[in-house]
Design an enzyme around this catalytic site. Structure first.
Site, PDB file in Angstrom:
ATOM      1  N   HIS A  12       6.049   6.096  11.207  1.00 26.72           N
ATOM      2  CA  HIS A  12       5.503   5.994   9.847  1.00 26.72           C
ATOM      3  C   HIS A  12       4.550   7.182   9.698  1.00 26.72           C
ATOM      4  O   HIS A  12       3.318   7.013   9.680  1.00 26.72           O
ATOM      5  CB  HIS A  12       4.767   4.664   9.685  1.00 26.72           C
ATOM      6  CG  HIS A  12       4.436   4.297   8.274  1.00 26.72           C
ATOM      7  ND1 HIS A  12       4.466   5.191   7.232  1.00 26.72           N
ATOM      8  CD2 HIS A  12       4.037   3.115   7.723  1.00 26.72           C
ATOM      9  CE1 HIS A  12       4.120   4.587   6.120  1.00 26.72           C
ATOM     10  NE2 HIS A  12       3.854   3.325   6.390  1.00 26.72           N
ATOM     11  N   ARG A  29       0.796  -1.210   0.000  1.00 28.35           N
ATOM     12  CA  ARG A  29       0.000   0.000   0.000  1.00 28.35           C
ATOM     13  C   ARG A  29       0.836   1.271   0.000  1.00 28.35           C
ATOM     14  O   ARG A  29       0.551   2.197  -0.772  1.00 28.35           O
ATOM     15  CB  ARG A  29      -0.954   0.014   1.216  1.00 28.35           C
ATOM     16  CG  ARG A  29      -2.232  -0.769   1.018  1.00 28.35           C
ATOM     17  CD  ARG A  29      -2.696  -1.402   2.307  1.00 28.35           C
ATOM     18  NE  ARG A  29      -1.713  -2.368   2.770  1.00 28.35           N
ATOM     19  CZ  ARG A  29      -1.686  -3.634   2.343  1.00 28.35           C
ATOM     20  NH1 ARG A  29      -2.577  -4.066   1.498  1.00 28.35           N
ATOM     21  NH2 ARG A  29      -0.766  -4.470   2.784  1.00 28.35           N
ATOM     22  N   THR A  30       1.852   1.350   0.853  1.00 30.33           N
ATOM     23  CA  THR A  30       2.592   2.599   0.948  1.00 30.33           C
ATOM     24  C   THR A  30       3.324   2.895  -0.358  1.00 30.33           C
ATOM     25  O   THR A  30       3.216   3.994  -0.912  1.00 30.33           O
ATOM     26  CB  THR A  30       3.597   2.549   2.118  1.00 30.33           C
ATOM     27  OG1 THR A  30       2.889   2.294   3.328  1.00 30.33           O
ATOM     28  CG2 THR A  30       4.337   3.868   2.244  1.00 30.33           C
ATOM     29  N   LYS A  83      26.069  -4.427  -1.841  1.00 29.75           N
ATOM     30  CA  LYS A  83      27.520  -4.347  -2.025  1.00 29.75           C
ATOM     31  C   LYS A  83      28.201  -3.600  -0.875  1.00 29.75           C
ATOM     32  O   LYS A  83      29.419  -3.430  -0.885  1.00 29.75           O
ATOM     33  CB  LYS A  83      27.843  -3.638  -3.343  1.00 29.75           C
ATOM     34  CG  LYS A  83      27.237  -4.306  -4.580  1.00 29.75           C
ATOM     35  CD  LYS A  83      27.501  -3.471  -5.822  1.00 29.75           C
ATOM     36  CE  LYS A  83      26.839  -4.081  -7.046  1.00 29.75           C
ATOM     37  NZ  LYS A  83      27.046  -3.240  -8.259  1.00 29.75           N
ATOM     38  N   ARG A 125      11.575   3.879   2.721  1.00 29.51           N
ATOM     39  CA  ARG A 125      11.317   2.969   3.847  1.00 29.51           C
ATOM     40  C   ARG A 125      12.612   2.224   4.135  1.00 29.51           C
ATOM     41  O   ARG A 125      13.297   1.764   3.222  1.00 29.51           O
ATOM     42  CB  ARG A 125      10.204   1.978   3.519  1.00 29.51           C
ATOM     43  CG  ARG A 125      10.053   0.883   4.578  1.00 29.51           C
ATOM     44  CD  ARG A 125       8.828   0.034   4.346  1.00 29.51           C
ATOM     45  NE  ARG A 125       7.617   0.805   4.606  1.00 29.51           N
ATOM     46  CZ  ARG A 125       6.396   0.288   4.566  1.00 29.51           C
ATOM     47  NH1 ARG A 125       6.217  -0.990   4.261  1.00 29.51           N
ATOM     48  NH2 ARG A 125       5.338   1.033   4.828  1.00 29.51           N
TER      49      ARG A 125
END
Length: 302
Positions: free
Chosen positions: A130, A51-52, A81, A102
């Site tokens: 959030h 959703r986000t 890496k 995120r």
């Protein structure tokens, strides 16, 4: 507004302005279809998201912007890496006008903001915050209840690691006469720092042990998934607090039930057709609130 890092940065006036802008975009979407046509927005997700990420990307496209994206960035970017977050952000800053990110680290958004000229929008930082989810949650409550003062909200499930809860209760503490009830297993109780934060701002916090301890005239249930990925090594046994038809029968018709999704078993599908279940409406609201936020940052903010 430049970066969006946490709920603490907002005031009531800013939320009122953003929600009015969101409503205007929603009612006049076509007139905003080229609002950010000259902008490139990067969406960088080091943790899974449906959703986000997709609501942000849909918001970018509906505003006429361009999107560059990395999903599963821990494995599908140079992070594998050994590249530092700071170096990645410095590069993405040169490629884009705004960065939606995120990351599993609680301090990731603040670290990114320190090295980025482009606005950083925190789309979830570990078990911390959030804030854009809190914006859409608060908007959904307002749209359904018609107010944000004088409300009672029960937060259920994983209160310790649930970043959506942490951001939401901070945002609700901006309003008057708010009571928050907390229901969880003891190992996943709300952290004292969050209780202190909201109570210092006049929000009442009441811990309860079972659903039937909640008042029948409750305004909002905010159910959450247990964040098992955040305590796999701690040996906490998952015990979901389940919302089913029997639980819903305890409450009045004015209740609304929210969930940031995804869910597992903590809301039974038999609840989906109850008119008080608003979690899919909540998910749709996320796209429009993020359209408003992008417009505020990239158009009004410049």
């Amino acid at each position: 507004m430049r970066h969006v890092l946490g709920s603490e940065q907002f005031c009531r006036e800013e939320l009122d302005k953003l929600f009015k802008l969101t409503d205007h975009i929603r009612e006049n979407e076509r007139s905003y279809s080229s609002a950010i046509a000259d902008k490139v927005v990067a969406t960088i997700f080091y943790e899974p998201s449906t959703r986000t990420r997709l609501s942000f990307e849909a918001a970018i496209l509906r505003l006429g912007g361009k999107n560059i994206s990395t999903e599963n960035a821990l494995e599908m970017s140079s992070a594998i890496k050994g590249e530092t977050l700071e170096d990645t952000i410095r590069v993405m800053d040169a490629y884009s006008d705004c960065i939606v990110m995120r990351h599993p680290d609680k301090d990731s958004a603040e670290r990114a903001a320190k090295v980025s000229n482009a606005p950083i929008l925190n789309a979830g930082a570990g078990s911390g915050e959030h804030p854009t989810q809190a914006l859409l949650d608060t908007y959904t409550i307002y749209k359904n209840k018609g107010r944000l003062d004088n409300i009672s909200v029960a937060i259920l499930g994983d209160l310790l690691y649930g970043r959506t809860i942490h951001s939401l209760i901070k945002m609700l503490s901006l309003y008057e006469n708010v009571t928050i009830y907390g229901l969880s297993i003891p190992q996943l109780a709300l952290g004292q720092e969050y209780i202190d934060y909201i109570t210092e701002r006049g929000t009442k916090y009441i811990k309860v042990d079972k659903i039937t301890d909640l008042p029948k005239d409750l305004d909002v249930i905010y159910q959450t998934r247990t964040q098992t990925e955040r305590f796999e090594k701690e040996g906490i046994k998952v015990e979901e607090i389940v919302i089913d038809k029997t639980a819903m029968d305890h409450f009045g018709d004015d209740l609304i039930v929210l969930h940031p999704l995804p869910r597992r078993h903590e809301i039974c599908t038999e609840v989906d057709n109850d008119p008080r279940a608003k979690y899919f409406e909540q998910s749709l609201n996320g796209m429009y609130v993020r359209m408003g936020l992008l417009y505020e940052v990239l158009v009004n903010g410049k």
